[in-house]
Design a protein around this motif. Sequence first.
Motif, PDB file in Angstrom:
ATOM      1  N   LYS A  27       0.415  -1.287   0.387  1.00 28.76           N
ATOM      2  CA  LYS A  27       0.303   0.004   0.410  1.00 28.76           C
ATOM      3  C   LYS A  27       0.765   1.265   0.147  1.00 28.76           C
ATOM      4  O   LYS A  27       0.517   2.387  -0.749  1.00 28.76           O
ATOM      5  CB  LYS A  27      -0.801   0.388   1.330  1.00 28.76           C
ATOM      6  CG  LYS A  27      -2.403  -0.610   0.863  1.00 28.76           C
ATOM      7  CD  LYS A  27      -3.280   0.177   2.038  1.00 28.76           C
ATOM      8  CE  LYS A  27      -4.095  -0.425   1.549  1.00 28.76           C
ATOM      9  NZ  LYS A  27      -6.206  -0.157   1.719  1.00 28.76           N
ATOM     10  N   VAL A  28       2.232   0.976   1.130  1.00 27.64           N
ATOM     11  CA  VAL A  28       2.563   2.353   0.747  1.00 27.64           C
ATOM     12  C   VAL A  28       3.487   2.637  -0.577  1.00 27.64           C
ATOM     13  O   VAL A  28       3.694   3.816  -0.763  1.00 27.64           O
ATOM     14  CB  VAL A  28       4.120   2.054   1.803  1.00 27.64           C
ATOM     15  CG1 VAL A  28       4.910   3.489   2.052  1.00 27.64           C
ATOM     16  CG2 VAL A  28       3.221   2.035   2.895  1.00 27.64           C
ATOM     17  N   ILE A  29       3.881   1.580  -0.756  1.00 30.11           N
ATOM     18  CA  ILE A  29       4.784   1.974  -2.464  1.00 30.11           C
ATOM     19  C   ILE A  29       3.641   1.961  -3.471  1.00 30.11           C
ATOM     20  O   ILE A  29       3.813   3.383  -4.694  1.00 30.11           O
ATOM     21  CB  ILE A  29       5.540   0.520  -2.744  1.00 30.11           C
ATOM     22  CG1 ILE A  29       6.883  -0.473  -2.097  1.00 30.11           C
ATOM     23  CG2 ILE A  29       5.569   0.665  -4.618  1.00 30.11           C
ATOM     24  CD1 ILE A  29       6.444  -1.210  -2.216  1.00 30.11           C
ATOM     25  N   LEU A  30       2.623   1.716  -3.906  1.00 28.54           N
ATOM     26  CA  LEU A  30       1.712   1.719  -5.014  1.00 28.54           C
ATOM     27  C   LEU A  30       0.987   3.515  -4.241  1.00 28.54           C
ATOM     28  O   LEU A  30       1.095   4.211  -5.491  1.00 28.54           O
ATOM     29  CB  LEU A  30       0.073   1.415  -4.208  1.00 28.54           C
ATOM     30  CG  LEU A  30       0.652  -0.456  -5.271  1.00 28.54           C
ATOM     31  CD1 LEU A  30      -1.474  -0.767  -4.606  1.00 28.54           C
ATOM     32  CD2 LEU A  30       0.501   0.126  -6.302  1.00 28.54           C
ATOM     33  N   LYS A  31       0.563   3.948  -2.808  1.00 28.23           N
ATOM     34  CA  LYS A  31       0.186   5.262  -2.788  1.00 28.23           C
ATOM     35  C   LYS A  31       1.890   6.502  -3.148  1.00 28.23           C
ATOM     36  O   LYS A  31       1.412   6.979  -3.589  1.00 28.23           O
ATOM     37  CB  LYS A  31       0.458   5.534  -0.857  1.00 28.23           C
ATOM     38  CG  LYS A  31      -0.304   6.584  -0.718  1.00 28.23           C
ATOM     39  CD  LYS A  31      -1.829   6.731  -1.413  1.00 28.23           C
ATOM     40  CE  LYS A  31      -2.289   8.004  -0.791  1.00 28.23           C
ATOM     41  NZ  LYS A  31      -3.589   8.241  -1.245  1.00 28.23           N
ATOM     42  N   LEU A  35       1.308   9.119  -6.100  1.00 27.42           N
ATOM     43  CA  LEU A  35       1.831  10.133  -5.639  1.00 27.42           C
ATOM     44  C   LEU A  35       2.432  10.327  -6.585  1.00 27.42           C
ATOM     45  O   LEU A  35       2.159  11.633  -7.527  1.00 27.42           O
ATOM     46  CB  LEU A  35       2.737  10.669  -4.798  1.00 27.42           C
ATOM     47  CG  LEU A  35       1.185  10.178  -3.260  1.00 27.42           C
ATOM     48  CD1 LEU A  35       1.741  10.680  -2.143  1.00 27.42           C
ATOM     49  CD2 LEU A  35       0.795  11.770  -3.807  1.00 27.42           C
ATOM     50  N   THR A  36       3.757  10.474  -7.064  1.00 33.89           N
ATOM     51  CA  THR A  36       5.234  10.693  -8.234  1.00 33.89           C
ATOM     52  C   THR A  36       4.243  10.422  -9.749  1.00 33.89           C
ATOM     53  O   THR A  36       4.531  11.483 -10.553  1.00 33.89           O
ATOM     54  CB  THR A  36       5.540   8.952  -8.229  1.00 33.89           C
ATOM     55  OG1 THR A  36       6.477   8.930  -6.762  1.00 33.89           O
ATOM     56  CG2 THR A  36       6.921   9.438  -9.923  1.00 33.89           C
ATOM     57  N   ALA A  37       2.893   9.871 -10.015  1.00 33.70           N
ATOM     58  CA  ALA A  37       3.016  10.253 -11.182  1.00 33.70           C
ATOM     59  C   ALA A  37       1.697  10.935 -11.114  1.00 33.70           C
ATOM     60  O   ALA A  37       1.740  11.647 -12.262  1.00 33.70           O
ATOM     61  CB  ALA A  37       1.455   8.480 -11.840  1.00 33.70           C
ATOM     62  N   LYS A  38       1.202  11.821 -10.376  1.00 32.71           N
ATOM     63  CA  LYS A  38       0.115  13.024  -9.881  1.00 32.71           C
ATOM     64  C   LYS A  38       1.720  14.130 -10.492  1.00 32.71           C
ATOM     65  O   LYS A  38       1.568  14.632 -10.787  1.00 32.71           O
ATOM     66  CB  LYS A  38      -0.558  13.002  -9.274  1.00 32.71           C
ATOM     67  CG  LYS A  38      -1.705  11.864  -9.464  1.00 32.71           C
ATOM     68  CD  LYS A  38      -2.429  12.778  -7.289  1.00 32.71           C
ATOM     69  CE  LYS A  38      -3.806  11.831  -7.693  1.00 32.71           C
ATOM     70  NZ  LYS A  38      -4.688  11.557  -6.189  1.00 32.71           N
ATOM     71  N   ARG A  39       2.696  13.979  -9.776  1.00 28.21           N
ATOM     72  CA  ARG A  39       3.217  15.301  -9.188  1.00 28.21           C
ATOM     73  C   ARG A  39       3.952  14.801 -11.229  1.00 28.21           C
ATOM     74  O   ARG A  39       3.565  15.786 -11.948  1.00 28.21           O
ATOM     75  CB  ARG A  39       4.365  14.432  -9.050  1.00 28.21           C
ATOM     76  CG  ARG A  39       5.379  15.870  -9.208  1.00 28.21           C
ATOM     77  CD  ARG A  39       4.780  17.177  -8.196  1.00 28.21           C
ATOM     78  NE  ARG A  39       5.745  18.128  -9.148  1.00 28.21           N
ATOM     79  CZ  ARG A  39       4.722  18.981  -9.096  1.00 28.21           C
ATOM     80  NH1 ARG A  39       3.510  19.520  -8.122  1.00 28.21           N
ATOM     81  NH2 ARG A  39       5.197  20.383 -10.032  1.00 28.21           N
ATOM     82  N   SER A  40       4.796  14.007 -11.777  1.00 32.61           N
ATOM     83  CA  SER A  40       4.895  13.857 -12.966  1.00 32.61           C
ATOM     84  C   SER A  40       3.398  15.008 -13.750  1.00 32.61           C
ATOM     85  O   SER A  40       4.167  15.578 -14.892  1.00 32.61           O
ATOM     86  CB  SER A  40       5.281  12.498 -13.804  1.00 32.61           C
ATOM     87  OG  SER A  40       6.206  12.178 -13.452  1.00 32.61           O
TER      88      SER A  40
END
Length: 109
Positions: A27-31, A35-40
Amino acid sequence: MEAWENIGVPVIVALLTSTALWGVVSKVILKRMELTAKRSKADEAERKMLVGLAHDRIIHLGMVYIERGYITQDEYENLQVYLYEPYEEMGGNGSARRVMEEVRKLPIR
């Protein structure tokens, strides 16, 4: 020390192999990935906006100088170094390039 080895090792192995622990880790990794995808996406939108603003400014200023018939050294440096070069490095091209070609032909006063 023997008591720790007898109890501690199985407890550690049980924790490391537990489904709950790996569920939490997953779950932590997926979250973080979300967040990284949204930031990209936000970074890409910001890049596109900067390229668009630079394009607009290059076209506008370039046309002002072309219509005037000359450009000052400071105006040329500001347009070339601070707008056009970063614009080109970020992937901008097309009509701004054509305007800059015409600006480069102007006499410097």
